[in-house]
Design a protein around this motif. Structure first.
Motif, short mmCIF file in Angstrom:
data_model
loop_
_atom_site.label_atom_id
_atom_site.label_comp_id
_atom_site.label_asym_id
_atom_site.label_seq_id
_atom_site.Cartn_x
_atom_site.Cartn_y
_atom_site.Cartn_z
N GLY A 1 0.82 -1.20 0.00
CA GLY A 1 0.00 0.00 0.00
C GLY A 1 0.85 1.25 0.00
O GLY A 1 1.98 1.26 0.51
N ASP A 2 0.30 2.30 -0.58
CA ASP A 2 0.99 3.59 -0.61
C ASP A 2 0.61 4.37 0.65
O ASP A 2 -0.53 4.80 0.80
CB ASP A 2 0.57 4.37 -1.86
CG ASP A 2 1.30 5.70 -2.00
OD1 ASP A 2 2.04 6.07 -1.07
OD2 ASP A 2 1.13 6.35 -3.04
N PRO A 3 1.56 4.57 1.57
CA PRO A 3 1.22 5.28 2.82
C PRO A 3 0.84 6.73 2.60
O PRO A 3 0.24 7.36 3.48
CB PRO A 3 2.50 5.15 3.65
CG PRO A 3 3.59 4.91 2.66
CD PRO A 3 2.96 4.14 1.54
N ALA A 4 1.16 7.29 1.42
CA ALA A 4 0.82 8.68 1.14
C ALA A 4 -0.63 8.87 0.74
O ALA A 4 -1.12 10.01 0.72
CB ALA A 4 1.74 9.23 0.04
N HIS A 5 -1.33 7.78 0.41
CA HIS A 5 -2.73 7.93 0.01
C HIS A 5 -3.56 8.32 1.23
O HIS A 5 -3.55 7.62 2.25
CB HIS A 5 -3.26 6.63 -0.59
CG HIS A 5 -4.57 6.79 -1.29
ND1 HIS A 5 -5.77 6.93 -0.61
CD2 HIS A 5 -4.90 6.86 -2.61
CE1 HIS A 5 -6.76 7.06 -1.47
NE2 HIS A 5 -6.25 7.02 -2.69
N PRO A 6 -4.31 9.42 1.16
CA PRO A 6 -4.98 9.95 2.36
C PRO A 6 -6.02 9.03 2.97
O PRO A 6 -6.28 9.11 4.17
CB PRO A 6 -5.63 11.25 1.85
CG PRO A 6 -4.84 11.62 0.64
CD PRO A 6 -4.44 10.33 0.01
N VAL A 7 -6.64 8.16 2.18
CA VAL A 7 -7.68 7.28 2.71
C VAL A 7 -7.12 5.90 3.02
O VAL A 7 -7.30 5.38 4.12
CB VAL A 7 -8.87 7.16 1.74
CG1 VAL A 7 -9.93 6.22 2.30
CG2 VAL A 7 -9.48 8.53 1.48
N THR A 8 -6.44 5.30 2.07
CA THR A 8 -6.02 3.91 2.27
C THR A 8 -4.71 3.80 3.05
O THR A 8 -4.45 2.76 3.65
CB THR A 8 -5.93 3.18 0.92
OG1 THR A 8 -4.98 3.82 0.07
CG2 THR A 8 -7.29 3.20 0.23
N GLN A 9 -3.88 4.83 3.04
CA GLN A 9 -2.76 5.00 3.97
C GLN A 9 -1.86 3.78 4.15
O GLN A 9 -1.40 3.47 5.24
CB GLN A 9 -3.30 5.45 5.34
CG GLN A 9 -3.98 6.80 5.29
CD GLN A 9 -4.42 7.30 6.65
OE1 GLN A 9 -4.42 6.56 7.63
NE2 GLN A 9 -4.81 8.57 6.73
N GLY A 10 -1.63 3.08 3.04
CA GLY A 10 -0.65 2.00 3.08
C GLY A 10 -1.19 0.63 3.44
O GLY A 10 -0.48 -0.37 3.34
N ALA A 11 -2.44 0.55 3.88
CA ALA A 11 -3.03 -0.74 4.25
C ALA A 11 -3.72 -1.35 3.02
O ALA A 11 -4.49 -0.68 2.34
CB ALA A 11 -4.04 -0.56 5.37
N ILE A 12 -3.42 -2.60 2.73
CA ILE A 12 -4.08 -3.30 1.61
C ILE A 12 -4.49 -4.70 2.06
O ILE A 12 -4.02 -5.21 3.08
CB ILE A 12 -3.17 -3.39 0.36
CG1 ILE A 12 -1.85 -4.10 0.67
CG2 ILE A 12 -2.93 -2.02 -0.23
CD1 ILE A 12 -1.00 -4.37 -0.56
N CYS A 13 -5.36 -5.32 1.28
CA CYS A 13 -5.87 -6.64 1.63
C CYS A 13 -4.96 -7.74 1.07
O CYS A 13 -4.08 -7.49 0.24
CB CYS A 13 -7.29 -6.81 1.10
SG CYS A 13 -7.39 -6.87 -0.72
N ASN A 14 -5.20 -8.96 1.52
CA ASN A 14 -4.43 -10.11 1.04
C ASN A 14 -4.60 -10.34 -0.45
O ASN A 14 -3.68 -10.83 -1.12
CB ASN A 14 -4.86 -11.38 1.79
CG ASN A 14 -4.03 -11.60 3.04
OD1 ASN A 14 -2.93 -11.07 3.16
ND2 ASN A 14 -4.56 -12.38 3.97
N LYS A 15 -5.78 -10.02 -0.96
CA LYS A 15 -6.01 -10.22 -2.39
C LYS A 15 -4.98 -9.46 -3.21
O LYS A 15 -4.38 -9.98 -4.14
CB LYS A 15 -7.43 -9.76 -2.76
CG LYS A 15 -8.54 -10.57 -2.14
CD LYS A 15 -9.91 -10.15 -2.64
CE LYS A 15 -10.44 -8.91 -1.96
NZ LYS A 15 -10.89 -9.14 -0.58
N VAL A 16 -4.76 -8.20 -2.86
CA VAL A 16 -3.86 -7.35 -3.62
C VAL A 16 -2.41 -7.60 -3.25
O VAL A 16 -1.52 -7.57 -4.10
CB VAL A 16 -4.23 -5.86 -3.43
CG1 VAL A 16 -3.33 -4.96 -4.25
CG2 VAL A 16 -5.69 -5.64 -3.81
N ARG A 17 -2.17 -7.84 -1.98
CA ARG A 17 -0.80 -8.11 -1.54
C ARG A 17 -0.20 -9.29 -2.31
O ARG A 17 1.00 -9.34 -2.57
CB ARG A 17 -0.79 -8.40 -0.04
CG ARG A 17 0.61 -8.53 0.56
CD ARG A 17 0.55 -8.69 2.07
NE ARG A 17 0.06 -7.46 2.70
CZ ARG A 17 -1.12 -7.35 3.28
NH1 ARG A 17 -1.96 -8.38 3.30
NH2 ARG A 17 -1.50 -6.22 3.84
N ASN A 18 -1.05 -10.23 -2.69
CA ASN A 18 -0.58 -11.41 -3.42
C ASN A 18 -0.91 -11.34 -4.92
O ASN A 18 -0.91 -12.36 -5.60
CB ASN A 18 -1.20 -12.67 -2.80
CG ASN A 18 -0.70 -12.92 -1.40
OD1 ASN A 18 0.44 -13.31 -1.20
ND2 ASN A 18 -1.55 -12.67 -0.41
#
Length: 684
Positions: free
Chosen positions: A40-57
């Motif tokens: 995840g991109d920590p600079a994104h104001p809403v998602t702030q670097g957190a992503i789900c397993n679907k995308v991480r993989n």
């Protein structure tokens, strides 16, 4: 500055392309031209670097050995999985030669495109494709499978798909997650709610299944499927009866509040409890909690709208924030979707003016009937961004349609999907990381751009490129069918009618990657309803033959079988995406059927047993999970699992293809089934 493709090693900004409200900002790590990590991109104001397993993989999906690398031609029977490699020239020539013949003999309406949002990039899903099929004069698809019913119902109340800015929900003191498995399908709303929880907020979940979101809640309220409107009306009854309504807000910003006040007197707690399965004392407790807590916020999910009465259900829930004046409180209100706030120039992108004449429209929920019964018949099907053999309702009927020898089918996808097995020509598709496109969330207020990070995989091509090639081979000479990706994005973003995106341009996006639309609070202000106010009483609905006030109507009669069947989403797939990727399947483990102990015990069913689930439309075999996570009379499966040898896990074989009360929406959750213990052990 060189492009990401030109730099084989480094970290590059990106955006998640999945059909998910969060639309995360990403950072893609490359070594020697190959993606090695996605974070995840920590600079994104809403998602702030957190992503789900679907995308991480996701990289494992991009480089899956089963991914298509070149065009294929079927050489065996449909569904037999016998194909041979061909060139792109041969593929394009075969497709367009066949289409020219179909058009000459039966007209362009004998050709049907079928797609959805397997990739949420706007120019790849509703750009060159729409232009091409408009120019052809093909039959037009009604995009109704996901949220059509709820969108129409919400619009009757609120005028458009607008709601609370999710970033403001950190200020809420009460969250009601209504019919949404937020942990699995909107994880950043969970993150925001957790921040609010640390400041004393309470979280209530209303759902038919105590899934991960239900277990996360402070209070989980199980409800019988299709009865959500009755619960909302019961809350309104108490709000009015106990003087918890915001009378000043109702007078200033709504129409029909007096009519509604009289109407909801019939929805007393005892009556509503008998309908919903929610105890009367819990209905009173919930109404008082909602009426006495501010800011209070409702996250309206997709689940309740996938019923026969789904449009009215969402219309009814959407009235609640008006009764307590929560639209004037920062963090209060509701979100069904926020897409209208980010409207782009759809006409410039899709070019409906290219249509030679008005053409027939076909509801995508009725694909099976369209392929088997429609007159004049569909002679060719072009499928992209979707896998209807798995995702469409009444799937056995769909597959019988796909088996037709006289149906010329083309599938453009990353994998040889269940639908592609019935195709005559299969085309390899690029992933979003190989494309140029722009994205706009339907939950938060950010617009984002994706520029290619890696070279196209094998010989794969994007939707935009393929439709340009098809247009050229068909002899279509319009400039609109030759425009570049940059042209398409510029045309879409040039939209003076929506001042919210006035500062968002192609140049600005390429520089900043994501930009927030300038969205103002809804009130004070005018909505897009006929009155400009929240319409608790809708004259538009009355003219169309609907009840003008929010109303509970029972589900349609399905088969006379004992269980209401809910095929809900799971945590590691998104519809059928990832269901054929080994790592995601391992994470999800096996397809389960959740049953109440009171239902399972008389049938001799225990957790871990293989059960046969069936009705007149089809059957499947799932692994029983027995407990108290669903109410008696309800069974819930999770996930759309890919076909596997010897398995029977096609849950949409069981779902009805009836359309909902509004918008032609799907009724996935209004079917009934029987369940019995099965002897074989399901391969997990």
């Amino acid at each position: 500055m060189s492009s990401a493709i030109d730099r084989p090693t480094g970290v590059f900004p990106s955006v998640c392309s999945l059909d998910c409200p969060d639309q995360c900002g990403l950072l893609v790590h490359k070594v020697d031209g190959r993606i090695v990590k996605i974070e995840g991109d920590p600079a994104h104001p809403v998602t702030q670097g957190a992503i789900c397993n679907k995308v991480r993989n996701m990289a494992e999906r991009i480089y899956d050995p089963k991914r298509l690398q070149y065009p294929l031609k079927r050489v065996g029977a449909k569904g037999e999985n016998r194909f041979e490699r061909i060139t792109w020239d041969e593929a394009i020539d075969t497709i367009t030669s066949r289409w020219k013949q179909v058009i000459e003999e039966e007209g362009a309406e004998a050709i049907l495109p079928y797609s959805f949002y397997g990739n949420m990039g706007r120019i790849g899903t509703e750009g060159m494709d729409r232009r091409f099929f408009h120019r052809m004069g093909a039959s037009r698809l009604l995009y109704t499978i996901c949220q059509a019913a709820g969108t129409e119902g919400y619009h009757y109340t609120m005028g458009s798909s607008v709601g609370t800015d999710p970033e403001d929900t950190v200020h809420a003191k009460l969250f009601i997650m209504w019919g949404i498995n937020t942990v699995s399908t909107n994880m950043h709303q969970v993150v925001l709610a957790e921040k609010a929880r640390k400041n004393g907020a309470q979280i209530v979940v209303i759902d038919v299944h105590k899934n991960q979101t239900g277990r996360w809640a402070d209070w989980f309220i199980p409800i019988l499927p299709g009865t959500d409107a009755a619960l909302a009306l019961g809350i309104m009854h108490i709000l009015f009866a106990e003087q918890m309504a915001d009378e000043a807000f109702l007078r200033e910003y709504t129409v029909g509040h007096e009519e509604l006040r009289r109407h909801v007197k019939q929805y007393d707690p005892a009556t509503v409890s008998a309908i919903t399965g929610v105890p009367a004392e819990d209905i009173v407790k919930l109404a008082r909690l909602y009426g006495q807590t501010s800011p209070s916020f409702i996250r309206i999910g997709n689940g309740p709208q996938h019923h026969d009465n789904g449009g009215m259900c969402i219309r009814t829930i959407s009235c609640l924030p008006a009764l307590t004046g929560q639209w004037l409180v920062k963090g209060g209100g509701a979100i069904k979707g926020n897409g209208s706030a980010l409207d782009h120039n759809a006409a410039a992108l899709q070019r409906p003016d290219l249509l030679p004449k008005s053409t027939r429209r076909i509801n995508m929920n009725l694909l099976g009937s369209a392929l088997l019964e429609l007159e004049p018949p569909v002679r060719s099907l072009y499928v992209y961004n979707s896998n209807p053999a798995v995702v469409a309702p009444e799937a056995n009927k769909v597959r019988r349609g796909l088996e037709r020898d006289d149906l010329f089918t083309v599938v453009h996808d990353l994998f040889l999907t269940e639908t592609a097995l019935y195709a005559d020509i299969v085309l390899p598709a690029t992933s979003s990381f190989e494309n140029t496109d722009f994205y706009r969330s339907y939950w938060h207020h950010y617009v984002q751009i994706q520029e290619p990070v890696i070279e196209p995989y094998g010989e794969s091509k994007s939707n935009v490129e393929v439709f340009r090639l098809l247009a050229q081979a068909m002899g279509y000479e319009e400039q609109a069918l030759r425009d570049t990706e940059e042209d398409l994005i510029r045309q879409a973003l040039s939209y003076p009618a929506n001042p919210n995106i006035a500062g968002i341009t192609y140049e600005a996006l390429t520089e900043k990657q994501f930009m927030k639309a300038d969205v103002k609070p809804l009130f004070p202000g005018k909505l897009r309803t006929p009155s400009g106010k929240i319409e608790l009483y809708s004259k538009t609905m009355e003219r169309k033959g609907f009840p003008p006030l929010p109303t509970y109507t029972p589900l349609c009669e399905d088969e006379a079988l004992p269980f209401l069947f809910i095929p809900a989403p799971n945590h590691n797939f998104l519809n059928s995406t990832f269901s054929n990727n080994e790592k995601h399947v391992r994470m999800e483990k096996s397809p389960k059927l959740h049953m109440n102990t009171a239902d399972a015990s008389p049938l001799g069913i225990r957790t871990g047993d293989c059960v046969r689930v069936w009705n007149g439309r089809g059957e499947c075999e799932l692994i029983a999970s027995v407990g108290e996570d669903v109410l008696p009379g309800v069974v819930v499966s999770q996930g759309l699992w890919a076909d596997a040898p010897g398995s029977k896990r096609l849950v949409n074989a069981l779902t009805p293809d009836r359309v909902a009360d509004m918008g032609g929406g799907a009724t996935f959750f209004s079917g009934r089934v029987q369940v019995e213990k099965a002897s074989p052990v399901l391969d997990s």
